[in-house]
Design a protein around this motif. Structure first.
Motif, PDB file in Angstrom:
ATOM      1  N   ALA A  58      33.249  44.236  41.200  1.00  0.00           N
ATOM      2  CA  ALA A  58      33.031  44.918  39.702  1.00  0.00           C
ATOM      3  C   ALA A  58      31.576  44.465  39.420  1.00  0.00           C
ATOM      4  O   ALA A  58      31.546  43.079  38.856  1.00  0.00           O
ATOM      5  CB  ALA A  58      34.070  44.940  38.758  1.00  0.00           C
ATOM      6  N   LYS A  60      29.504  44.699  37.639  1.00  0.00           N
ATOM      7  CA  LYS A  60      28.983  44.403  36.089  1.00  0.00           C
ATOM      8  C   LYS A  60      29.153  42.897  35.774  1.00  0.00           C
ATOM      9  O   LYS A  60      28.502  42.192  34.906  1.00  0.00           O
ATOM     10  CB  LYS A  60      29.762  45.292  35.158  1.00  0.00           C
ATOM     11  N   ASP A  79      32.221  48.406  42.649  1.00  0.00           N
ATOM     12  CA  ASP A  79      32.546  49.468  41.621  1.00  0.00           C
ATOM     13  C   ASP A  79      30.935  49.284  40.632  1.00  0.00           C
ATOM     14  O   ASP A  79      30.818  48.257  40.034  1.00  0.00           O
ATOM     15  CB  ASP A  79      34.059  48.553  40.731  1.00  0.00           C
ATOM     16  N   ARG A 149      41.005  58.327  36.235  1.00  0.00           N
ATOM     17  CA  ARG A 149      41.357  57.190  35.650  1.00  0.00           C
ATOM     18  C   ARG A 149      42.409  57.292  34.559  1.00  0.00           C
ATOM     19  O   ARG A 149      42.140  57.841  33.411  1.00  0.00           O
ATOM     20  CB  ARG A 149      40.103  56.387  35.226  1.00  0.00           C
ATOM     21  N   ILE A 162      37.975  43.268  25.321  1.00  0.00           N
ATOM     22  CA  ILE A 162      38.092  43.268  26.716  1.00  0.00           C
ATOM     23  C   ILE A 162      39.410  44.097  27.418  1.00  0.00           C
ATOM     24  O   ILE A 162      39.734  44.059  28.510  1.00  0.00           O
ATOM     25  CB  ILE A 162      37.641  42.287  27.737  1.00  0.00           C
ATOM     26  N   HIS A 199      42.262  50.487  35.374  1.00  0.00           N
ATOM     27  CA  HIS A 199      42.093  49.378  35.034  1.00  0.00           C
ATOM     28  C   HIS A 199      42.314  48.954  33.685  1.00  0.00           C
ATOM     29  O   HIS A 199      42.091  49.566  32.525  1.00  0.00           O
ATOM     30  CB  HIS A 199      40.418  49.100  35.075  1.00  0.00           C
ATOM     31  N   SER A 202      40.583  42.899  31.309  1.00  0.00           N
ATOM     32  CA  SER A 202      39.793  41.771  31.724  1.00  0.00           C
ATOM     33  C   SER A 202      40.370  40.575  31.205  1.00  0.00           C
ATOM     34  O   SER A 202      41.099  40.479  30.229  1.00  0.00           O
ATOM     35  CB  SER A 202      38.396  41.811  31.370  1.00  0.00           C
ATOM     36  N   GLY A 239      40.330  42.613  36.691  1.00  0.00           N
ATOM     37  CA  GLY A 239      41.059  42.039  35.409  1.00  0.00           C
ATOM     38  C   GLY A 239      41.667  40.813  35.509  1.00  0.00           C
ATOM     39  O   GLY A 239      41.951  40.028  34.592  1.00  0.00           O
ATOM     40  N   GLU A 276      39.216  46.166  42.180  1.00  0.00           N
ATOM     41  CA  GLU A 276      37.883  45.900  41.513  1.00  0.00           C
ATOM     42  C   GLU A 276      37.674  44.462  40.642  1.00  0.00           C
ATOM     43  O   GLU A 276      37.556  44.577  39.629  1.00  0.00           O
ATOM     44  CB  GLU A 276      37.498  47.103  40.496  1.00  0.00           C
ATOM     45  N   GLY A 278      36.137  41.226  39.543  1.00  0.00           N
ATOM     46  CA  GLY A 278      34.672  40.670  39.270  1.00  0.00           C
ATOM     47  C   GLY A 278      34.737  39.271  38.851  1.00  0.00           C
ATOM     48  O   GLY A 278      34.306  38.430  39.609  1.00  0.00           O
ATOM     49  N   ARG A 279      35.395  38.844  37.441  1.00  0.00           N
ATOM     50  CA  ARG A 279      35.319  37.687  37.079  1.00  0.00           C
ATOM     51  C   ARG A 279      35.760  36.630  38.070  1.00  0.00           C
ATOM     52  O   ARG A 279      35.312  35.643  38.167  1.00  0.00           O
ATOM     53  CB  ARG A 279      36.120  37.609  35.852  1.00  0.00           C
ATOM     54  N   ARG A 315      28.659  34.897  25.585  1.00  0.00           N
ATOM     55  CA  ARG A 315      30.044  35.179  25.648  1.00  0.00           C
ATOM     56  C   ARG A 315      30.826  34.209  24.313  1.00  0.00           C
ATOM     57  O   ARG A 315      31.816  34.699  23.637  1.00  0.00           O
ATOM     58  CB  ARG A 315      30.838  34.683  26.871  1.00  0.00           C
ATOM     59  N   TYR A 319      32.813  36.870  21.926  1.00  0.00           N
ATOM     60  CA  TYR A 319      33.888  36.688  21.981  1.00  0.00           C
ATOM     61  C   TYR A 319      34.876  35.456  21.672  1.00  0.00           C
ATOM     62  O   TYR A 319      36.110  35.291  21.929  1.00  0.00           O
ATOM     63  CB  TYR A 319      34.647  36.904  23.480  1.00  0.00           C
ATOM     64  N   TYR A 374      29.570  37.781  33.663  1.00  0.00           N
ATOM     65  CA  TYR A 374      29.166  38.138  32.392  1.00  0.00           C
ATOM     66  C   TYR A 374      28.331  37.067  31.921  1.00  0.00           C
ATOM     67  O   TYR A 374      28.436  36.835  30.455  1.00  0.00           O
ATOM     68  CB  TYR A 374      30.376  38.482  31.869  1.00  0.00           C
ATOM     69  N   MET A 378      24.684  39.731  30.863  1.00  0.00           N
ATOM     70  CA  MET A 378      24.494  40.154  29.292  1.00  0.00           C
ATOM     71  C   MET A 378      23.523  39.452  28.645  1.00  0.00           C
ATOM     72  O   MET A 378      23.415  39.570  27.570  1.00  0.00           O
ATOM     73  CB  MET A 378      25.827  39.609  28.776  1.00  0.00           C
TER      74      MET A 378
HETATM   75  N1  LLP Z   1      36.899  47.726  36.581  1.00  0.00           N
HETATM   76  C1  LLP Z   1      36.732  48.314  35.354  1.00  0.00           C
HETATM   77  C2  LLP Z   1      36.746  49.876  35.481  1.00  0.00           C
HETATM   78  C3  LLP Z   1      36.143  47.364  34.695  1.00  0.00           C
HETATM   79  O1  LLP Z   1      35.733  47.854  33.259  1.00  0.00           O
HETATM   80  C4  LLP Z   1      35.893  46.010  34.526  1.00  0.00           C
HETATM   81  C5  LLP Z   1      35.532  44.979  33.724  1.00  0.00           C
HETATM   82  C6  LLP Z   1      36.185  45.384  35.935  1.00  0.00           C
HETATM   83  C7  LLP Z   1      36.725  46.182  36.965  1.00  0.00           C
HETATM   84  C8  LLP Z   1      36.221  43.948  36.313  1.00  0.00           C
HETATM   85  O2  LLP Z   1      37.224  43.318  35.416  1.00  0.00           O
HETATM   86  P1  LLP Z   1      37.089  41.821  35.835  1.00  0.00           P
HETATM   87  O3  LLP Z   1      37.988  41.402  37.021  1.00  0.00           O
HETATM   88  O4  LLP Z   1      35.868  41.268  35.731  1.00  0.00           O
HETATM   89  O5  LLP Z   1      38.040  41.160  34.647  1.00  0.00           O
HETATM   90  N2  LLP Z   1      31.752  41.037  29.184  1.00  0.00           N
HETATM   91  C9  LLP Z   1      33.177  40.738  28.994  1.00  0.00           C
HETATM   92  C10 LLP Z   1      34.153  41.284  30.122  1.00  0.00           C
HETATM   93  C11 LLP Z   1      34.011  42.761  30.341  1.00  0.00           C
HETATM   94  C12 LLP Z   1      34.925  43.401  31.261  1.00  0.00           C
HETATM   95  C13 LLP Z   1      34.761  44.837  31.540  1.00  0.00           C
HETATM   96  N3  LLP Z   1      35.091  45.495  32.337  1.00  0.00           N
HETATM   97  C14 LLP Z   1      33.397  39.277  29.234  1.00  0.00           C
HETATM   98  O6  LLP Z   1      32.281  38.339  29.390  1.00  0.00           O
HETATM   99  O7  LLP Z   1      34.359  38.751  29.066  1.00  0.00           O
END
Ligand code: LLP
Length: 423
Positions: A58, A60, A79, A149, A162, A199, A202, A239, A276, A278-279, A315, A319, A374, A378
């Protein structure tokens, strides 16, 4: 586990003293560890070793070209959630046939770009989007691979901003409506139904929400099968959380174990699993390094004013996130309770609040830990602050993977119309 460690009272990133990077690029800056990024990716991948799967990072969470390339080299897909992210994947040398495209607001132009790139799958989030993709594909004379989805309505027990898998969130299609939308998709000539996606949020720190969501997906797939609709991709999203403070999220292997039986069953029915994350891959692989400018305050309240601010790392302000603050150089071990604040003209501009932190003095370096996800992505130019450099350390090597922005960068693309010039 990460490779930011103290050696003789000094913070190192792998074999490089963090202080040395500060001397080279100035402050503030983001610093990533190559060994940590690689390790986290591999640990996640190996956790799902017994399962036919593809990791779609992910992006982002961290979109630097060098980091995308590193993951592409390890076999990752991506992703994405915008045309800009697709552009970055392609520029980094990523494989578009391993790209899934999520998000509630894909524009016609973005859909076209993704069709041209021949991505693996569109994760569709509404009935109207199904029609829009069908129309764009028709114009191009191609069939667009799609997954729906779904929103399984499970509580991920995380920060409300989130959480994405609750009925009241803007994401996905309610499970009850999914069968109808699959029927619609099947009836549209320019769509190929290939998958199901979900999904739920997070920074999730327990396996329960993932296993709950999985049960709903399994039931839905059964209903789809009864209706003669089969899928070959099951995307279970990202997530998984990380320890920022005292959270104890399941390790990837534990999460994989909790889901393994269901996932193998999907594999047996010819369905590949997409993930997917990310973090969990990048979060603890990066830090933000900043220099203390001034100390101020009274007996009641102390402030450490540093040169990084909410525009660099939003962040904490957005948050209320807690990220550890460590000394980079040798300290006398003294600590002080203070707010660590930046130069921006807002009271929400803090990196830590009422926090016991090293009693640093002007000129000392501090590290905000767990800033690899993030963080830079950001950041903004608020208060006309140039965005900071990103640096990748590998062993003893220091690589600047994004240079500090200049003042010229700040005004790039702006023009003063002629009529304003002739006063
Ligand atoms: N897939 C989708 C469709 C998502 O919307 C997200 C995150 C992920 C995967 C990845 O999630 P992760 O594995 O990173 O938890 N800016 C916020 C987090 C926003 C997450 C948005 N979507 C923060 O700094 O905590």
């Amino acid at each position: 586990m990460h490779h930011f460690e103290e050696r003789d009272g000094e913070l190192y990133c792998e074999d490089v003293p963090v202080r040395r990077v500060a001397e080279q690029v100035g402050t503030p800056f983001y610093l990533y560890s190559h060994a940590t990024l690689t390790r986290h990716y591999r640990v996640f991948d190996e956790a799902f070793a017994g399962i036919d799967h593809l990791i779609c990072f992910a992006m982002k969470a961290n979109e630097n070209l060098a980091i995308l390339r590193l993951f592409a080299n390890l076999g990752a897909g991506f992703d994405i959630v915008s045309g800009g992210e697709l552009y970055r994947v392609l520029r980094a040398g990523g494989d578009p046939s391993r790209v899934v495209y999520s998000g509630v607001g894909k524009t016609a132009g973005e859909i076209d770009e993704a069709l041209d790139a021949r991505i693996l799958c569109f994760n569709v989030e509404s009935t109207e989007e199904l029609h829009a993709i069908d129309e764009r594909a028709r114009r191009k004379g191609v069939r667009a691979p799609i997954a729906l989805r779904v929103n399984p309505d499970v509580d991920p027990r995380t920060h409300p901003y989130i959480a994405t898998g609750l009925r009241k969130s803007k994401f996905g299609i309610p499970v009850e409506q999914a069968l109808r939308d699959y029927e619609t998709a099947r009836s549209l000539a320019n769509l190929e139904v290939v998958g199901l996606d979900c999904h739920i949020g997070s920074q999730i720190t327990e396996t329960g929400p993932f296993t709950d969501a999985m049960k709903r997906l399994r039931d839905l797939v059964q209903r789809l099968r009864d209706a003669g609709i089969t899928i070959r991709l099951l995307d279970i999203g990202g997530g998984l959380g990380i320890p920022y403070r005292d959270e104890t999220p399941p390790a990837p292997a534990e999460d994989a174990r909790a889901l393994a039986e269901e996932l193998r069953e999907f594999n047996r029915t010819g369905c590949r699993i997409l993930l997917e994350p990310g973090r969990v891959i990048v979060g603890n692989a990066g830090i933000l390094v900043t220099r203390l400018l001034y100390r101020k305050g009274t007996d009641a309240k102390k402030f450490l004013v540093v040169d990084a601010a909410m525009n660099d790392l939003i962040r904490p302000a957005l948050y209320g996130s807690w990220q550890e603050i460590r000394a980079v150089g040798k300290t006398g071990g003294e600590r002080v309770v203070a707010d660590v604040v930046g130069p921006i003209c807002e009271s929400g501009d803090f990196l830590a609040k009422d926090r016991e932190v090293p009693a640093a003095a002007p000129g000392d370096l501090l590290a905000v830990m767990s800033a690899g996800a993030y963080g830079f992505v950001m950041s903004s130019n608020y208060n006309a602050r140039p965005r900071v450099p990103e640096v990748l350390v590998r062993g003893e090597e220091i690589h600047v993977i994004r240079r500090r922005e200049s003042y010229e960068d700040l005004v790039r693309g702006e023009t003063i119309p002629e009529f304003l010039k002739n006063r």
